[in-house]
Design an enzyme around this catalytic site. Structure first.
Site, mmCIF file in Angstrom:
data_model
loop_
_atom_site.group_PDB
_atom_site.id
_atom_site.type_symbol
_atom_site.label_atom_id
_atom_site.label_comp_id
_atom_site.label_asym_id
_atom_site.label_seq_id
_atom_site.Cartn_x
_atom_site.Cartn_y
_atom_site.Cartn_z
ATOM 1 N N ASP A 88 0.850 -1.191 0.000
ATOM 2 C CA ASP A 88 0.000 0.000 0.000
ATOM 3 C C ASP A 88 0.884 1.239 0.000
ATOM 4 O O ASP A 88 1.801 1.347 0.824
ATOM 5 C CB ASP A 88 -0.914 0.017 1.227
ATOM 6 C CG ASP A 88 -1.956 1.107 1.087
ATOM 7 O OD1 ASP A 88 -2.772 1.028 0.146
ATOM 8 O OD2 ASP A 88 -1.940 2.062 1.883
ATOM 9 N N ASP A 476 -8.624 -5.084 37.782
ATOM 10 C CA ASP A 476 -7.280 -4.842 38.318
ATOM 11 C C ASP A 476 -7.374 -4.490 39.798
ATOM 12 O O ASP A 476 -8.485 -4.263 40.316
ATOM 13 C CB ASP A 476 -6.564 -3.740 37.505
ATOM 14 C CG ASP A 476 -5.056 -3.961 37.473
ATOM 15 O OD1 ASP A 476 -4.491 -4.365 38.506
ATOM 16 O OD2 ASP A 476 -4.435 -3.754 36.417
ATOM 17 N N GLY A 502 -10.244 -5.753 41.968
ATOM 18 C CA GLY A 502 -10.089 -7.100 42.521
ATOM 19 C C GLY A 502 -8.704 -7.655 42.244
ATOM 20 O O GLY A 502 -7.938 -7.085 41.466
HETATM 21 C C1 LIG Z 1 2.949 8.703 -5.561
HETATM 22 C C2 LIG Z 1 2.716 7.705 -6.665
HETATM 23 C C3 LIG Z 1 1.832 6.664 -6.509
HETATM 24 N N1 LIG Z 1 1.613 5.776 -7.516
HETATM 25 C C4 LIG Z 1 0.653 4.676 -7.385
HETATM 26 C C5 LIG Z 1 1.215 3.388 -6.786
HETATM 27 C C6 LIG Z 1 -0.050 2.643 -6.379
HETATM 28 O O1 LIG Z 1 -0.485 1.849 -7.475
HETATM 29 C C7 LIG Z 1 -1.048 3.760 -6.130
HETATM 30 C C8 LIG Z 1 -1.439 3.836 -4.686
HETATM 31 O O2 LIG Z 1 -2.530 3.019 -4.476
HETATM 32 P P1 LIG Z 1 -2.526 1.662 -3.645
HETATM 33 O O3 LIG Z 1 -3.792 1.618 -2.867
HETATM 34 O O4 LIG Z 1 -1.235 1.507 -2.908
HETATM 35 O O5 LIG Z 1 -2.537 0.533 -4.757
HETATM 36 P P2 LIG Z 1 -3.539 0.264 -5.934
HETATM 37 O O6 LIG Z 1 -4.932 0.690 -5.573
HETATM 38 O O7 LIG Z 1 -2.977 0.837 -7.198
HETATM 39 O O8 LIG Z 1 -3.486 -1.322 -6.040
HETATM 40 P P3 LIG Z 1 -3.919 -2.398 -4.938
HETATM 41 O O9 LIG Z 1 -4.672 -1.707 -3.823
HETATM 42 O O10 LIG Z 1 -4.749 -3.381 -5.679
HETATM 43 O O11 LIG Z 1 -2.622 -2.972 -4.440
HETATM 44 O O12 LIG Z 1 -0.410 4.982 -6.501
HETATM 45 C C9 LIG Z 1 2.310 5.891 -8.725
HETATM 46 O O13 LIG Z 1 2.115 5.091 -9.643
HETATM 47 N N2 LIG Z 1 3.214 6.897 -8.867
HETATM 48 C C10 LIG Z 1 3.459 7.813 -7.906
HETATM 49 O O14 LIG Z 1 4.297 8.720 -8.094
#
Ligand SMILES: Cc1cn([C@H]2C[C@H](O)[C@@H](COP(=O)(O)OP(=O)(O)OP(=O)(O)O)O2)c(=O)[nH]c1=O
Length: 613
Positions: A88, A476, A502
């Site tokens: 994430d 406690d 207690g």
């Molecule tokens: C800051 C930044 C983020 N991102 C992207 C990466 C992640 O894919 C997204 C953040 O969202 P996430 O929730 O991390 O991921 P997602 O929804 O794409 O996929 P999943 O939840 O299924 O794993 O932002 C870029 O591609 N470039 C950037 O510069």
């Protein structure tokens, strides 16, 4: 090309990437990893306010994404994959977490916030190792995060809108993609570029290496401290079998749950020589107490509170305000800067985020009182460590001239001031761990819980927050319950929590579906633990639960540093010790509990859940 044997190891496994992100897929397949893609259905709706840091939030979301996929695949196929990877990515600025914008106006709001400033991009990663026995799924989780600092140029409104209309911001954290048009917004970056794009490949490889292969002494010398070990480090015919081979891995070894440390026969009998061993780790170990003592002193002199209220301040001003010499204060401040607790600029000293979060005397996750307690109490006991080791007993008598039958009533609570200091110390510590402890298992099937020795209610309030239908009783000692009111947080969950005074060794226990002992059993001898478990077992109805929250040292006691240090602490200060998972399993089974499951959740407590038969 497969660059790292750690990646090659995974080729033998069924690996699943629990992510729909095309960037993550690309980064991992470019690294030579073979995997299936099963996007997670976990909705990213965890309460951000309940996490102490943005990266804790990102790691938990990554973990939940991966766990959801592992469980779903196990249910569907009755065969879980070997490894599930979740990630994430979030953007954090001035305490605010930015995820993907919901619409163009939201993207504009985010980009305006980032405009002309530096922010952090955190990617939390969870590697879930699955194994199943008799149709039951067991999962061990390894989590980490990476931070990259990114600075935006000062951008015009016109440019921001043009970028937003390109459509690029919409599926990206913080509303930009550094790898494409968004790269034009970025003035500088400090850290791993791929981490910003969604996956910290470099740190991932290092983590895999840690999991599979404990370093050999000569490798420590050959490599830079933080580097990915060279290929020949791994290319060892007698190396470990890989992830699948470590049955119950996390039970045995936590820091490297899937490695089989010391099994490398090629290394057997090799002795590090003076020439091959870098001296630094030993010198750092020797100096450790100096740093601890400097931290205790800075807390005691309320340096961090002062800088929160009046910083940035110069050495002279700080010295005057804490009533100390200028030269001494300078040393103390320098140490705090060197260890990342203070920042020093032309304007003077100020708190880093770390200090603001943990070292103010009144923060939600404050460990200030823990530091002061260590200074005022534990320190004296540790002066007699050698006696503790020789005698196998705590040192209250020697250090404090107190005979201890019960470390709480006789020592920690021996007067009001000591009691409040101890309660404050435990409150901060439990607050830091409470969220992970409360969610280590899904407890939603219980409608009432009793936290035995639950002190200030820090865990109880967190349980109430996580499970709105749960009523939690904190049981406690009367002298603890009378002061617990000072620690009550605001918010709706307070109505779910009640306190009953207690003694759990003497008085009848409140009724509950789930009993909890958090950092309690480790205080007591085996006899006392049997007594307490027998009382819990008699009160617990069939189908009810017992949640034990303690650190779990590795079975061979070489791993899980924090747990072995804590076990030593129990020797010096109490009548107990930390116990391994198999010891808890035997104890719980001896008292009528079955289905004993463990979750390794953090450095302060792990979790063991069992059901009363
Ligand atoms: C800051 C930044 C983020 N991102 C992207 C990466 C992640 O894919 C997204 C953040 O969202 P996430 O929730 O991390 O991921 P997602 O929804 O794409 O996929 P999943 O939840 O299924 O794993 O932002 C870029 O591609 N470039 C950037 O510069």
């Amino acid at each position: 090309m497969v660059l790292y044997p750690v990646i090659r190891k995974l080729l033998e496994k069924r690996v699943v990437l629990a992510s729909a992100s095309p960037r993550r897929q690309e980064i991992l397949s470019n690294a030579g990893l073979r995997f299936e893609v099963v996007p997670s259905r976990f909705t990213e709706k965890l309460s951000k306010a309940s996490f102490p840091t943005p990266y804790a939030y990102a790691m938990e979301t990554a973990k939940q994404k991966a766990l959801e996929v592992a469980r779903r695949m196990h249910q569907k196929d009755l065969r879980a994959p070997d490894i599930v990877i979740g990630a994430d990515t979030i953007v954090a600025l001035e305490g605010l977490i930015l995820e993907k914008p919901v619409d163009k106006a939201d993207a504009h709001k985010m980009l305006s916030r980032l405009n002309g400033k530096e922010h952090s991009v955190f990617t939390g990663v969870a590697i879930v190792h699955c194994s199943s026995q008799g149709g039951k799924l067991d999962m061990d989780v390894w989590e980490f995060y990476e931070e990259t600092r990114v600075r935006f140029s000062q951008l015009s409104e016109e440019l921001l809108w043009e970028y937003i209309h390109s459509g690029e911001p919409m599926d990206k954290a913080g509303g930009y993609g550094i790898q494409a048009l968004g790269g034009m917004l970025v003035e500088s970056i400090h850290g791993d570029f791929l981490n910003v794009v969604g996956f910290p490949l470099n740190r991932f490889c290092k983590k895999l290496a840690e999991l599979f292969y404990p370093p050999r002494p000569e490798d420590l010398q050959r490599e830079k401290q933080d580097s990915i070990p060279a290929v020949d480090t791994f290319d060892n015919p007698s190396d470990v079998e890989g992830l699948g081979s470590s049955q119950g891995g996390a039970q045995g070894v936590r820091d490297r749950p899937w490695a089989e440390g010391g099994k490398d026969t090629k290394d057997a009998g090799r002795r590090p020589t003076v020439e091959s061993l870098p001296p630094t780790p030993v010198v750092e170990l020797i100096d450790g107490y100096k740093v601890s003592k400097a931290l205790f002193t800075a807390c005691k002199m309320k340096v961090f509170d002062l800088l929160r209220d009046e910083g940035p301040l110069s050495t002279v001003d700080i010295a005057r305000k804490i009533d100390a010499s200028e030269c001494g204060t300078g040393h103390l401040l320098d140490i705090c800067v060197a260890f990342g607790l203070l920042d020093k600029t032309d304007r003077g000293y100020s708190n880093t985020d770390l200090a603001s979060l943990y070292l103010l005397s009144d923060g939600e996750y404050s460990l200030h009182s823990l530091a002061v307690h260590n200074n005022n109490h534990s320190w004296h006991l540790y002066n007699h460590l050698e006696s503790a080791i020789r005698e196998g007993a705590n040192q209250h008598q020697r250090a404090l001239q107190i005979t201890v039958d019960d470390p709480f009533q006789d020592s920690f609570y021996r007067n009001k001031e000591k009691k409040l200091q101890f309660m404050r110390a435990m409150h901060g510590l439990i607050n830091v761990a409470a969220r992970q402890a409360a969610t280590a298992f899904d407890l939603s099937r219980f409608s009432s819980a009793c936290d035995l020795g639950g002190c200030t209610g820090a865990l109880a309030y967190q349980l109430a927050r996580q499970y709105p239908g749960l009523k939690v009783t904190v049981f406690d000692l009367p002298e603890v319950v009378e002061d617990a009111v000072y620690f009550q947080p605001g918010g709706p969950q307070t109505g779910q929590v009640s306190f009953v005074p207690g003694d759990f060794f003497r008085d009848s226990l409140p009724e509950a579906d789930l009993y909890i002992v958090c950092r309690i059993l480790h205080d007591w001898s085996d006899d006392k633990v049997h007594q307490l478990l027998s009382r819990i077992s008699s009160s617990c109805k069939p189908g009810g639960g017992l949640l034990v929250l303690e650190m779990l040292p590795g079975e061979d006691k070489r791993e899980a540093r924090a747990a072995v240090v804590q076990s030593l602490n129990m020797l010096v200060q109490t009548l107990g010790r930390e116990r391994t998972l198999s010891e808890y399993r035997s104890l719980l089974q001896a008292h009528g509990f079955a289905d004993v499951r463990a979750a390794y959740v953090g450095s302060i407590v792990d979790a063991v859940l069992a059901t009363r038969v």
